[in-house]
Every structure is written in structure tokens, then in C-alpha cells.
Write a protein that holds these residues in place. Structure first.
Motif, PDB file in Angstrom:
ATOM      1  N   THR A  92      28.778 -26.273  35.223  1.00  0.00           N
ATOM      2  CA  THR A  92      28.554 -27.613  34.691  1.00  0.00           C
ATOM      3  C   THR A  92      27.232 -27.695  33.949  1.00  0.00           C
ATOM      4  O   THR A  92      26.216 -27.178  34.421  1.00  0.00           O
TER       5      THR A  92
ATOM      6  N   LYS B 116      28.528 -34.483  29.334  1.00  0.00           N
ATOM      7  CA  LYS B 116      28.705 -33.611  30.504  1.00  0.00           C
ATOM      8  C   LYS B 116      29.882 -32.665  30.253  1.00  0.00           C
ATOM      9  O   LYS B 116      30.983 -33.094  29.909  1.00  0.00           O
TER      10      LYS B 116
ATOM     11  N   LEU C 284      27.251 -27.883  24.048  1.00  0.00           N
ATOM     12  CA  LEU C 284      27.162 -27.723  25.499  1.00  0.00           C
ATOM     13  C   LEU C 284      27.709 -26.376  25.952  1.00  0.00           C
ATOM     14  O   LEU C 284      27.196 -25.774  26.908  1.00  0.00           O
TER      15      LEU C 284
ATOM     16  N   TYR D   5      19.693 -33.910  41.142  1.00  0.00           N
ATOM     17  CA  TYR D   5      20.946 -33.171  41.296  1.00  0.00           C
ATOM     18  C   TYR D   5      20.807 -32.039  42.302  1.00  0.00           C
ATOM     19  O   TYR D   5      19.741 -31.416  42.418  1.00  0.00           O
TER      20      TYR D   5
ATOM     21  N   ASN E 213      17.383 -39.318  38.556  1.00  0.00           N
ATOM     22  CA  ASN E 213      18.380 -38.363  38.046  1.00  0.00           C
ATOM     23  C   ASN E 213      18.216 -37.035  38.771  1.00  0.00           C
ATOM     24  O   ASN E 213      17.861 -36.018  38.170  1.00  0.00           O
TER      25      ASN E 213
ATOM     26  N   TYR F  10      18.339 -30.337  29.949  1.00  0.00           N
ATOM     27  CA  TYR F  10      19.680 -30.363  30.532  1.00  0.00           C
ATOM     28  C   TYR F  10      19.594 -30.022  32.011  1.00  0.00           C
ATOM     29  O   TYR F  10      18.591 -29.484  32.488  1.00  0.00           O
TER      30      TYR F  10
ATOM     31  N   ARG G 161      24.954 -30.804  31.924  1.00  0.00           N
ATOM     32  CA  ARG G 161      24.779 -32.155  31.399  1.00  0.00           C
ATOM     33  C   ARG G 161      23.543 -32.177  30.517  1.00  0.00           C
ATOM     34  O   ARG G 161      22.456 -31.768  30.924  1.00  0.00           O
ATOM     35  N   GLU G 162      23.702 -32.670  29.286  1.00  0.00           N
ATOM     36  CA  GLU G 162      22.593 -32.872  28.359  1.00  0.00           C
ATOM     37  C   GLU G 162      22.693 -34.291  27.838  1.00  0.00           C
ATOM     38  O   GLU G 162      23.690 -34.665  27.207  1.00  0.00           O
TER      39      GLU G 162
ATOM     40  N   GLU H  92      29.774 -36.314  38.900  1.00  0.00           N
ATOM     41  CA  GLU H  92      28.466 -36.891  39.162  1.00  0.00           C
ATOM     42  C   GLU H  92      28.331 -37.370  40.610  1.00  0.00           C
ATOM     43  O   GLU H  92      27.276 -37.225  41.224  1.00  0.00           O
TER      44      GLU H  92
ATOM     45  N   GLU I  80      33.758 -40.317  34.821  1.00  0.00           N
ATOM     46  CA  GLU I  80      34.448 -39.109  34.344  1.00  0.00           C
ATOM     47  C   GLU I  80      35.966 -39.162  34.533  1.00  0.00           C
ATOM     48  O   GLU I  80      36.552 -38.308  35.197  1.00  0.00           O
TER      49      GLU I  80
ATOM     50  N   LEU J  45      29.145 -39.933  29.373  1.00  0.00           N
ATOM     51  CA  LEU J  45      28.811 -40.736  30.546  1.00  0.00           C
ATOM     52  C   LEU J  45      28.311 -42.131  30.191  1.00  0.00           C
ATOM     53  O   LEU J  45      28.330 -43.024  31.038  1.00  0.00           O
TER      54      LEU J  45
ATOM     55  N   ASP K 253      23.754 -37.842  27.646  1.00  0.00           N
ATOM     56  CA  ASP K 253      24.900 -38.545  28.232  1.00  0.00           C
ATOM     57  C   ASP K 253      26.179 -37.717  28.230  1.00  0.00           C
ATOM     58  O   ASP K 253      27.221 -38.195  28.698  1.00  0.00           O
TER      59      ASP K 253
END
Length: 494
Positions: A385, A392, A458, A75, A73, A367, A387-388, A302, A441, A435, A390
Motif C-alpha cells: 500500500t 491511495k 503511485l 499509521y 495521520n 507518502y 498513500r500520497e 484506512e 475506499e 480519499l 489524498d
């Protein structure tokens, strides 16, 4: 008198001998210091075998992952070349250091920041870069040796041009005479070898940048890749939109570029093994962002933000491990400094050391954050953006402004810009995705009553992150400046 002179002479000999031994010991200790090799593939997303892609031919990356550490995972901070690379090298988000778009088109960091190059050079490391740097100001990145990039010193090992046989996207073979060093896999490894052999009395930091699989796509260059994929071998990526205008030929070209990079990685690893220095070298392999394809590069989806991140630590530490926690390219700088025992982490650096993470000395992220401001100067569409788990969230503060101000002209030669601006105008201010049900998405649930708690949570995390990193997008004056720029681009181009 003679006895006294002899004593003095003997003492001088002993002192000289001790000094020589001390210098030898110091040189020996210097040679034992860990080398650092940062290998970057241009525009490489998760289309890699060890990341589950069924079509990719990537045996060297797959083997490297199985023998080292694979982050599943990982990024980037922004799916655009210069902003992403600025974060890799400074440990700061693009909105912090100012490199929010492409450097060769006039966008730069807002001042000189400490970087991997400046910190390591200041600690006795030889620094080198092969391929593009693509971040400004260059003074922040002092390297001893630069070669083969359009924006680094063109110090070539050989001044002659390489004549290469190229099979282009259309399948036709042509002969091109170019400095294809970054495409020419054995030449890249030879260039890295030449740098390593220079000044062996010091440890090295080398940022080795391959151009593959960046556009323009080339199916084969001088026999690479050895096994060339065709349209019958692959499928269109699942993250493409239904009305995508990316051709199958382009997708094939991308995949062949991925394989060519993989072969280049193999040459480099083989070279390290022959020199006997691989066990004393920290090697990090990554893409600078996702593929240059539909809904990937230059987006906050993603497919744009996720990358392969493979690491081999000296002495096989963490060998054969897979880690599923959120990691970022922001972590590269603190990890390298931690590994080298250099206590000079810049005060505003945002990453965490993977050594601390893997040894359970720090808690993993709950996150991951990303952003987008622009790629080309006229691609001005800020996004933030979070993401936490699943879920986003993508925040598009300029979406409504594009809706109000952009009307697609009937007659124009600026097809790509019209297409992009129409997409900007079609965005909603908030996008929320689950997700686990919608990994690519497509189904925005931001207005679904069922998910309002997730949206609120979020959004709160987003605001805290923006405040914590001093995001200029929080300022109304900054947003007004951006609106003026957008209006200028629309009026100028249409």
C-alpha cells in the motif's frame, strides 16, 4: 613517621570521600535519565473523541492529547498484531524482519534484530513488559520483568485469580474467575507501579499492553467502564460494507472496550503523577492497528492502518500541538533513542525521529507505506500500500490467483474461511482511491482513464519503496512459493 602516617590516612579519607561523592553524583545523574512508557491498546483504531469520533467516551485520551502532541495521520505497518508490534519494537517493516503473521501460530522474525528492549537494556535501563509481546524470537526482547501476557513470563504480582463480574455482548451478567489483569484496570496500573518501584536506581522502559478493545468483547468488567454504551448511543461505522455481518452488539462491545482502556489509561497517568515522575517520562499512547471489525483489522484499508498516536515528552515539550504529517509506528524506535541520546540506531531502521521532524531538521514524508501478508497462516493474501496526498494505492498480486483457484464449496463448516477467500477472490489486482471524495475506499478508480497519471505515479513510488526495503514480493520465486501455500490451504480446507 607518625606525621607521614597521618598524611597517608588523611589522603585515604579524602580519596574515599571523593569516590562516594562521585558515586552519589553518578546515581543522581542516572535517576535524572528519562523514563520511557509505551502504552499499547490492542486493536484500537481512531474511534477516539480527539480523533473526531462522536460516540467514543475517551476523556483521558482527549485530555492527554490536548496537553501533549497528537499525530492526526499516524499509521501502522500492517493491521495485524504480531507484524505491527514487530515494527514498533525493531523499526523495520514486517517483510524486512520476517514477522509477517501471528507469532503464536508459528510465524517468527527471520533472525534476532536489535529492539527497543535490547538497546535500552544495553544502555542501563530496566526493561519490563505487561501484557502480550506477541513477537518472536523472544531473545530479541530481553526484559527484566514480564507479567500477564499469554506469551510473556507469567510473573504475577499476586498468584490468586481475580473474580470479576462481566456483562457480555448479549447483555447478560456472569461471574468469571480468570487472570483478568489486562482487562482489570486498577490491577494494570498497580502492576505498572510495582515494576517502577523495583530497582529505582535505574531509569525504566516499560511496554504496557492493555487487552482492550480486543475481542472477546465484554461490555463491563467489575464496574468498568463506569458509563456503559448501548445500541441506542452509537451507529455502525461508516467504513463497514453494506452486507457486513458484524452485529450492533459487537460494535457496542468494541466501544465499551475503548472506554475501559481509556479508564485504564487514567489510572496509569494518576499513578505517575502520584510518584512525581511524569515530567521525566516519555509517554507514547497508541493502538497496535485498527478495530477488529469489518474492513479494518487484517485489511489495508484506512480503518485498519490508521491509529491514534499521542505523545507527551518530558518537560511538556511540544505541548498542545497537533501534527498532520504522515507518521508511522516505525518512528517510535528512532524517536526514543533520539530523546535518550543513544546513538545506536540500527542501520536498516526505516523510521524518522519525531524530534528531528518537529524541529524541522528533516523533511516530512511525502507518502506513507503499508503492507499485509497474513494474519493466521491460512490468511495468506499479500498486499502493498502507498498513500500520497489524498490518493491511495493497494496492490494485490494474488487476487487473480484466488479467482482462478478458489471455488466456494456448497457444504462446509469453515464459514469464516470461505467468506475470507471469497473476498480475496473478489479483489482486483490494483485498487486506487481518492480519499478526498471516497474516505472509506468503496469506489475503486484504478481503471478510470481520468486517474491513470495518479495510478502510474503511485505504482512507481510503490516499486521504489519495495526495492528500497528489499521486499521479497518483488521476486518471482517468492510469489511462486506463496501460490503453492495458497493452493495447499485451499485443497486442505475445502
Amino acid at each position: 613517621m607518625m606525621k607521614k602516617l597521618a598524611t597517608i590516612f588523611l589522603a585515604a579519607i579524602l580519596l574515599f570521600s571523593c569516590k562516594q561523592e562521585a558515586e552519589k553524583k553518578e546515581t543522581s545523574e542516572e535517576n535524572k535519565k528519562t523514563n520511557v512508557l509505551l502504552i499499547v491498546a490492542d486493536d484500537l483504531g481512531e474511534e477516539v473523541g480527539c480523533y473526531g469520533d462522536p460516540f467514543a467516551i475517551t476523556p483521558n485520551m482527549d485530555k492527554f492529547a490536548s496537553e501533549g502532541l497528537q499525530f492526526t495521520n499516524a499509521y501502522v505497518t500492517q493491521a495485524s498484531c504480531s507484524p505491527s508490534r514487530s515494527s514498533i519494537l525493531t523499526g523495520l517493516y514486517p517483510h524486512q524482519n520476517g514477522q509477517v503473521g501471528l507469532s503464536h501460530l508459528g510465524i517468527s522474525m527471520n533472525k534476532q534484530y536489535p529492539s527497543l528492549f535490547s538497546i535500552l537494556k544495553g544502555n542501563g535501563y530496566r526493561t519490563g513488559i505487561i501484557g502480550k509481546l506477541h513477537v518472536e524470537p523472544y531473545a530479541s526482547f530481553p526484559y527484566d520483568y514480564g507479567m500477564g501476557g499469554f506469551d510473556t513470563n507469567d510473573v504475577m504480582l499476586s498468584k490468586e485469580q481475580l473474580t470479576v463480574n462481566v456483562i457480555n455482548e448479549d447483555g447478560k451478567e456472569v461471574v468469571e474467575k480468570e487472570k483478568f489483569t489486562r482487562f482489570h484496570m486498577p490491577a494494570v496500573a498497580d502492576s505498572a507501579s510495582a515494576f517502577i518501584d523495583r530497582g529505582k536506581e535505574k531509569p525504566f522502559f516499560l511496554m504496557l499492553n492493555f487487552l482492550d478493545p480486543h475481542r472477546p468483547f465484554k461490555n463491563r468488567i467489575n464496574g468498568h467502564p463506569k458509563k456503559m454504551l448501548s445500541a441506542e448511543d452509537i451507529e455502525i461505522p461508516k467504513y463497514f460494507s453494506k452486507d457486513s455481518d458484524v452485529s450492533m452488539e459487537e460494535v457496542v462491545g468494541y466501544y465499551n472496550g475503548v472506554t475501559r482502556f481509556d479508564e485504564g489509561l487514567g489510572y496509569v497517568l494518576e499513578m505517575l503523577d502520584k510518584k512525581g515522575i511524569r515530567d521525566n517520562t516519555l509517554i507514547i499512547v497508541l493502538g497496535d492497528h485498527g478495530a477488529p471489525l469489518d474492513r479494518a483489522k487484517t485489511t489495508s484499508y484506512e480503518a485498519g492502518l490508521r491509529i491514534p498516536m499521542l505523545v507527551q515528552f518530558p518537560d511538556n515539550k511540544y505541548s498542545g500541538m497537533k501534527n498532520e504529517t504522515f507518521v508511522s509506528t516505525l518512528d517510535i524506535l528512532p524517536t526514543i533513542l533520539d530523546q535518550l541520546n543513544i546513538n545506536e540506531l540500527p542501520k536498516d531502521a526505516q523510521g524518522i525521529s519525531w524530534l528531528q521532524l518537529l524541529d524541522n531538521k528533516v523533511k516530512p514524508r511525502t507518502y506513507i507505506a503499508g503492507e499485509y501478508t497474513q494474519h493466521l497462516p491460512e490468511h495468506l493474501f499479500p498486499q502493498r500500500t502507498i498513500r500520497e496526498g489524498d490518493f491511495k494505492l493497494i496492490y494485490n498480486p494474488m487476487a487473480s490467483f484466488y479467482k482462478e483457484n478458489f471455488k466456494a464449496p456448497k457444504n462446509t463448516t469453515k464459514y469464516d474461511l470461505v467468506k475470507r477467500y471469497k473476498e480475496y477472490a473478489a479483489y482486483e489486482t490494483f485498487e486506487l482511491y481518492d480519499l478526498s471524495k471516497d474516505p472509506h475506499e468503496f469506489n475503486n478508480i484504478a481503471e478510470d482513464p481520468v486517474y491513470q497519471n495518479q495510478l502510474a505515479s503511485l505504482t512507481s513510488i510503490l516499486k521504489d519503496w519495495q526495492r528500497g526495503t528489499d521486499d521479497p514480493l518483488l521476486k518471482e520465486s517468492y510469489q511462486e512459493e506463496i501460490k503453492k501455500e495458497i493452493k495447499k490451504y485451499i485443497d486442505t480446507n475445502f
